[in-house]
Write a protein that holds these residues in place. Structure first.
Motif, PDB file in Angstrom:
ATOM      1  N   ALA A   7      46.954  57.356  36.515  1.00  0.00           N
ATOM      2  CA  ALA A   7      46.943  55.851  36.056  1.00  0.00           C
ATOM      3  C   ALA A   7      48.225  55.361  36.344  1.00  0.00           C
ATOM      4  O   ALA A   7      49.311  55.792  36.138  1.00  0.00           O
ATOM      5  CB  ALA A   7      46.526  55.734  34.577  1.00  0.00           C
ATOM      6  N   ASP A  66      50.076  49.332  35.592  1.00  0.00           N
ATOM      7  CA  ASP A  66      49.977  47.617  35.925  1.00  0.00           C
ATOM      8  C   ASP A  66      48.814  47.054  35.515  1.00  0.00           C
ATOM      9  O   ASP A  66      48.141  46.006  35.544  1.00  0.00           O
ATOM     10  CB  ASP A  66      49.614  47.923  37.286  1.00  0.00           C
ATOM     11  CG  ASP A  66      48.170  48.688  37.840  1.00  0.00           C
ATOM     12  OD1 ASP A  66      47.622  49.149  36.622  1.00  0.00           O
ATOM     13  OD2 ASP A  66      47.827  48.411  38.958  1.00  0.00           O
ATOM     14  N   SER A  86      45.138  50.573  36.211  1.00  0.00           N
ATOM     15  CA  SER A  86      44.456  51.277  37.503  1.00  0.00           C
ATOM     16  C   SER A  86      44.521  52.595  37.173  1.00  0.00           C
ATOM     17  O   SER A  86      45.259  53.191  36.646  1.00  0.00           O
ATOM     18  CB  SER A  86      45.360  50.797  38.811  1.00  0.00           C
ATOM     19  OG  SER A  86      45.277  49.569  39.244  1.00  0.00           O
ATOM     20  N   PHE A 118      43.529  56.341  39.403  1.00  0.00           N
ATOM     21  CA  PHE A 118      43.583  56.963  40.881  1.00  0.00           C
ATOM     22  C   PHE A 118      42.994  58.293  40.773  1.00  0.00           C
ATOM     23  O   PHE A 118      43.544  59.076  39.825  1.00  0.00           O
ATOM     24  CB  PHE A 118      44.902  56.850  41.350  1.00  0.00           C
ATOM     25  CG  PHE A 118      45.480  55.570  41.544  1.00  0.00           C
ATOM     26  CD1 PHE A 118      45.083  54.597  42.543  1.00  0.00           C
ATOM     27  CD2 PHE A 118      46.555  55.273  40.435  1.00  0.00           C
ATOM     28  CE1 PHE A 118      45.709  53.615  42.511  1.00  0.00           C
ATOM     29  CE2 PHE A 118      46.923  53.978  40.521  1.00  0.00           C
ATOM     30  CZ  PHE A 118      46.599  53.061  41.613  1.00  0.00           C
ATOM     31  N   GLU A 121      39.865  54.625  43.695  1.00  0.00           N
ATOM     32  CA  GLU A 121      40.755  53.688  42.865  1.00  0.00           C
ATOM     33  C   GLU A 121      40.212  52.832  42.022  1.00  0.00           C
ATOM     34  O   GLU A 121      38.917  52.077  42.597  1.00  0.00           O
ATOM     35  CB  GLU A 121      41.822  53.181  43.909  1.00  0.00           C
ATOM     36  CG  GLU A 121      42.556  51.985  43.320  1.00  0.00           C
ATOM     37  CD  GLU A 121      43.469  51.315  44.229  1.00  0.00           C
ATOM     38  OE1 GLU A 121      44.234  50.494  43.777  1.00  0.00           O
ATOM     39  OE2 GLU A 121      43.455  51.811  45.482  1.00  0.00           O
ATOM     40  N   LEU A 122      40.100  52.543  41.071  1.00  0.00           N
ATOM     41  CA  LEU A 122      39.453  51.415  40.176  1.00  0.00           C
ATOM     42  C   LEU A 122      40.881  50.664  39.784  1.00  0.00           C
ATOM     43  O   LEU A 122      41.717  50.923  38.975  1.00  0.00           O
ATOM     44  CB  LEU A 122      38.970  52.079  38.609  1.00  0.00           C
ATOM     45  CG  LEU A 122      38.400  50.974  37.695  1.00  0.00           C
ATOM     46  CD1 LEU A 122      37.539  50.225  38.818  1.00  0.00           C
ATOM     47  CD2 LEU A 122      37.936  51.598  36.403  1.00  0.00           C
ATOM     48  N   VAL A 123      40.838  49.447  40.307  1.00  0.00           N
ATOM     49  CA  VAL A 123      41.836  48.685  40.271  1.00  0.00           C
ATOM     50  C   VAL A 123      42.045  47.905  38.785  1.00  0.00           C
ATOM     51  O   VAL A 123      40.635  47.525  38.308  1.00  0.00           O
ATOM     52  CB  VAL A 123      41.912  47.581  41.024  1.00  0.00           C
ATOM     53  CG1 VAL A 123      42.975  46.440  41.047  1.00  0.00           C
ATOM     54  CG2 VAL A 123      41.921  47.976  42.727  1.00  0.00           C
ATOM     55  N   GLN A 124      43.104  47.763  38.355  1.00  0.00           N
ATOM     56  CA  GLN A 124      43.026  47.297  36.848  1.00  0.00           C
ATOM     57  C   GLN A 124      42.401  45.847  36.704  1.00  0.00           C
ATOM     58  O   GLN A 124      42.160  45.183  37.686  1.00  0.00           O
ATOM     59  CB  GLN A 124      44.741  46.967  36.616  1.00  0.00           C
ATOM     60  CG  GLN A 124      45.255  45.808  37.493  1.00  0.00           C
ATOM     61  CD  GLN A 124      45.052  44.497  36.943  1.00  0.00           C
ATOM     62  OE1 GLN A 124      44.664  44.255  35.843  1.00  0.00           O
ATOM     63  NE2 GLN A 124      45.065  43.604  37.907  1.00  0.00           N
ATOM     64  N   SER A 125      42.115  45.632  35.560  1.00  0.00           N
ATOM     65  CA  SER A 125      41.134  44.508  35.326  1.00  0.00           C
ATOM     66  C   SER A 125      41.739  43.479  34.099  1.00  0.00           C
ATOM     67  O   SER A 125      41.403  42.630  33.783  1.00  0.00           O
ATOM     68  CB  SER A 125      39.626  44.886  34.752  1.00  0.00           C
ATOM     69  OG  SER A 125      39.769  45.555  33.522  1.00  0.00           O
ATOM     70  N   ARG A 139      43.060  44.298  47.196  1.00  0.00           N
ATOM     71  CA  ARG A 139      42.717  45.183  46.132  1.00  0.00           C
ATOM     72  C   ARG A 139      42.246  44.227  44.850  1.00  0.00           C
ATOM     73  O   ARG A 139      43.162  43.637  44.284  1.00  0.00           O
ATOM     74  CB  ARG A 139      43.681  46.003  45.560  1.00  0.00           C
ATOM     75  CG  ARG A 139      44.021  47.221  46.426  1.00  0.00           C
ATOM     76  CD  ARG A 139      42.845  48.234  46.398  1.00  0.00           C
ATOM     77  NE  ARG A 139      43.265  49.526  47.118  1.00  0.00           N
ATOM     78  CZ  ARG A 139      42.896  49.581  48.551  1.00  0.00           C
ATOM     79  NH1 ARG A 139      42.099  48.659  49.250  1.00  0.00           N
ATOM     80  NH2 ARG A 139      42.999  50.610  49.112  1.00  0.00           N
ATOM     81  N   PRO A 166      40.941  42.935  41.483  1.00  0.00           N
ATOM     82  CA  PRO A 166      40.979  43.395  40.133  1.00  0.00           C
ATOM     83  C   PRO A 166      39.561  43.884  39.481  1.00  0.00           C
ATOM     84  O   PRO A 166      38.428  43.275  39.758  1.00  0.00           O
ATOM     85  CB  PRO A 166      41.434  42.179  39.226  1.00  0.00           C
ATOM     86  CG  PRO A 166      42.306  41.403  40.166  1.00  0.00           C
ATOM     87  CD  PRO A 166      41.532  41.493  41.471  1.00  0.00           C
ATOM     88  N   TYR A 213      32.227  44.865  34.037  1.00  0.00           N
ATOM     89  CA  TYR A 213      32.594  45.329  35.699  1.00  0.00           C
ATOM     90  C   TYR A 213      31.734  44.882  36.556  1.00  0.00           C
ATOM     91  O   TYR A 213      32.165  43.817  37.483  1.00  0.00           O
ATOM     92  CB  TYR A 213      32.291  46.687  35.787  1.00  0.00           C
ATOM     93  CG  TYR A 213      32.266  47.079  37.196  1.00  0.00           C
ATOM     94  CD1 TYR A 213      33.450  47.486  37.901  1.00  0.00           C
ATOM     95  CD2 TYR A 213      31.302  47.570  37.824  1.00  0.00           C
ATOM     96  CE1 TYR A 213      33.744  47.898  38.970  1.00  0.00           C
ATOM     97  CE2 TYR A 213      31.260  48.015  39.163  1.00  0.00           C
ATOM     98  CZ  TYR A 213      32.478  48.314  39.722  1.00  0.00           C
ATOM     99  OH  TYR A 213      32.669  48.662  41.063  1.00  0.00           O
TER     100      TYR A 213
END
Length: 114
Positions: free
Chosen positions: A12, A15, A18, A20, A34-38, A48, A50, A103
């Motif tokens: 993780a 940031d 996120s 990985f 990759e789950l990009v930060q929200s 990328r 959010p 999401y």
């Protein structure tokens, strides 16, 4: 291999959340999830978005068949992730978020439901 994927790495970023994951498939190919930060909705990197999910750099469409197959594969990989520090926790967090209404709402809000 028992399932479609074997979890090799989980990490993780500091940031805003996120996640990985590095997986190996039955053909021994490695894939980067990759789950990009929200937390911060203004993208630092326009490539990328959010709160969005990427596989090998490609955006995965929300509630698509590809997304469903990936999540099913991650559930299978979670059983064999004990050797990867934090692996189960990162996979569980990714699944929880991607299956949430937030999401889907983030994708709809950015006009990037794709």
């Amino acid at each position: 291999m028992g399932g479609r994927f074997v979890l090799e790495e989980a990490d993780a970023a500091l940031d805003g959340g996120s996640i990985f994951l590095t997986l190996r498939d039955r053909s021994e190919r490695r894939h980067r999830i990759e789950l990009v930060q929200s937390m911060f909705l203004t993208p630092k990197d326009p490539a990328r978005l959010p709160g969005r999910l990427y596989v090998d750099g490609k955006l995965i469409a929300v509630r698509s068949e590809q997304e469903r197959m990936l999540l099913d594969g991650l559930r299978e990989a979670m059983g064999a992730s004990a050797e990867v520090p934090g692996g189960s926790e990162f996979v569980r967090e990714l699944l929880r978020f991607v299956e949430s209404d937030r999401y889907a709402g983030l994708a709809k809000g950015t006009g990037q439901q794709k």
